[in-house]
Design an enzyme around this catalytic site. Structure first.
Site, PDB file in Angstrom:
ATOM      1  N   ASP A 112       0.862  -1.383   0.048  1.00 24.71           N
ATOM      2  CA  ASP A 112       0.111   0.034   0.094  1.00 24.71           C
ATOM      3  C   ASP A 112       0.910   1.110  -0.031  1.00 24.71           C
ATOM      4  O   ASP A 112       0.950   2.006   1.051  1.00 24.71           O
ATOM      5  CB  ASP A 112      -1.035  -0.007   1.236  1.00 24.71           C
ATOM      6  N   ARG A 171      -4.717   7.898  -1.145  1.00 26.55           N
ATOM      7  CA  ARG A 171      -5.070   8.538   0.482  1.00 26.55           C
ATOM      8  C   ARG A 171      -4.008  10.004   0.724  1.00 26.55           C
ATOM      9  O   ARG A 171      -4.344  10.938   0.454  1.00 26.55           O
ATOM     10  CB  ARG A 171      -4.975   7.644   1.762  1.00 26.55           C
ATOM     11  N   ASN A 223      -3.239  -4.498  -1.474  1.00 26.71           N
ATOM     12  CA  ASN A 223      -4.515  -4.460  -2.439  1.00 26.71           C
ATOM     13  C   ASN A 223      -4.679  -3.217  -3.025  1.00 26.71           C
ATOM     14  O   ASN A 223      -5.214  -3.117  -4.151  1.00 26.71           O
ATOM     15  CB  ASN A 223      -5.762  -4.784  -1.396  1.00 26.71           C
ATOM     16  N   HIS A 224      -4.100  -2.026  -2.538  1.00 28.80           N
ATOM     17  CA  HIS A 224      -4.375  -0.748  -3.354  1.00 28.80           C
ATOM     18  C   HIS A 224      -3.372  -0.939  -4.518  1.00 28.80           C
ATOM     19  O   HIS A 224      -3.575  -0.404  -5.546  1.00 28.80           O
ATOM     20  CB  HIS A 224      -3.770   0.428  -2.262  1.00 28.80           C
ATOM     21  N   HIS A 261       0.655  -8.884   2.631  1.00 29.80           N
ATOM     22  CA  HIS A 261       0.111  -7.630   2.961  1.00 29.80           C
ATOM     23  C   HIS A 261      -1.343  -7.494   4.175  1.00 29.80           C
ATOM     24  O   HIS A 261      -1.211  -6.909   4.842  1.00 29.80           O
ATOM     25  CB  HIS A 261      -0.648  -6.859   1.883  1.00 29.80           C
TER      26      HIS A 261
END
Length: 315
Positions: A53, A57, A86-87, A219
């Site tokens: 990640d 954001r 996952n991002h 992750h």
């Protein structure tokens, strides 16, 4: 017995760094705090595991990936592992750089599991969507609700808060132009990310002295009740035919260490969960959770010391 037999083998320092989420200043401060809190020879030969990640954001995804891409030349004697979060997986899916499913199925087969959310999440329908993995479409989608009720924060563009990532590359959220705007070096970084990393002989200080463990870094974690070796094989093969990779995206189902790993004690280290949680050999290092006012943390082994970007380590 020679004198050298009495000298214990040098324990390699391992740093596991939690989710950065596009905050370059936090990453730079955390890195300099790690450098000043670890002996130079140990730091320069350390194994550095980034838990995934890197994007979304925060507003500096591009700079974060630049920093990571340049680490191997700046610190040639360190070993660097960059796990996919996952991002990052969804970012790579949008860019069209995921490996295709081994069974030859199209990525459009991944859409059905989530299709009841398509309207609410405003999935991407621009250039290249026809054979895009579902997570790429969700990542670049235009969410139709304002607030993420579970987190109490407003969405930034999509369910993944991907708007700032697009903007860091100079294009508006949801624009197909991102594919051209992302440098080849960044695409290479994203396509080379490991989905899991295994390391034998990692040292940990315990009440009985230094113990050696196998470490698995992934992750989100490993699923309960599923054969561990099968999960590891699937992660190493980068199986993209599934709509959601639980080991990168799961929550409660990947929180605990699978029971079969307690027979041969194994450390499992993850980010993802928006928490700093250390319970025996289960390490979850994501104190920041991508929130602006929370620190990015790392754990240093064998000492199990927690280092944060907010620590004041100036001498």
């Amino acid at each position: 017995m020679s004198h050298s037999d009495l000298i214990p083998a040098k324990t390699r320092v391992v740093c596991c760094i939690g989710d950065v989420h596009g905050y370059i200043t936090k990453l730079q401060n955390l890195w300099s705090n790690l450098e000043s809190s670890i002996h130079p020879s140990d730091f320069n030969s350390a194994l550095i595991i980034f838990l995934g990640d890197y994007c979304d954001r925060g507003s500096n995804t591009r700079e974060v990936i630049d920093f990571l891409v340049n680490l191997p030349s700046r610190y040639p004697n360190q070993k660097h592992v960059f796990l996919a979060g996952n991002h990052d997986f969804a970012f790579a899916a949008f860019l069209g750089i995921l490996p295709p499913p081994a069974d030859g199925s199209p990525f459009s087969d991944t859409w059905t599991q989530f299709e009841e959310s398509e309207e609410r999440e405003g999935w991407f329908r621009g250039e290249g969507y026809e054979n895009m993995h579902v997570q790429g479409r969700r990542w670049a989608g235009k969410i139709t609700v304002k607030t993420n009720l579970a987190k109490g924060t407003d969405y930034q563009g999509s369910i993944y808060d991907a708007g700032p990532t697009f903007e860091s590359y100079g294009v508006p959220h949801g624009s197909a132009d991102l594919v051209k705007a992302v440098p080849d070096e960044h695409k290479k970084f994203l396509s080379n990310m490991a989905w899991v990393h295994e390391e034998d002989g990692v040292c940990l200080e315990t009440v009985d002295g230094i113990e050696h463990y196998k470490l698995i870094a992934v992750h989100a974690g490993l699923e309960r009740g599923k054969d561990v070796q099968e999960q590891l094989n699937s992660l190493k093969a980068k199986d993209t035919k599934v709509p959601k990779i639980e080991c990168l995206s799961g929550r409660k189902n990947v929180w605990d260490i699978p029971k079969e790993l307690s027979e041969k004690p194994t450390m499992v280290v993850s980010g993802h969960h928006g928490k700093l949680h250390i319970d025996g050999l289960r390490l979850i290092i994501d104190e920041g959770g991508g929130l602006k006012d929370r620190p990015v943390a790392a754990v240093v082994l064998p000492s199990m010391k927690i280092v944060r970007d907010t620590d004041n380590m100036k001498q």
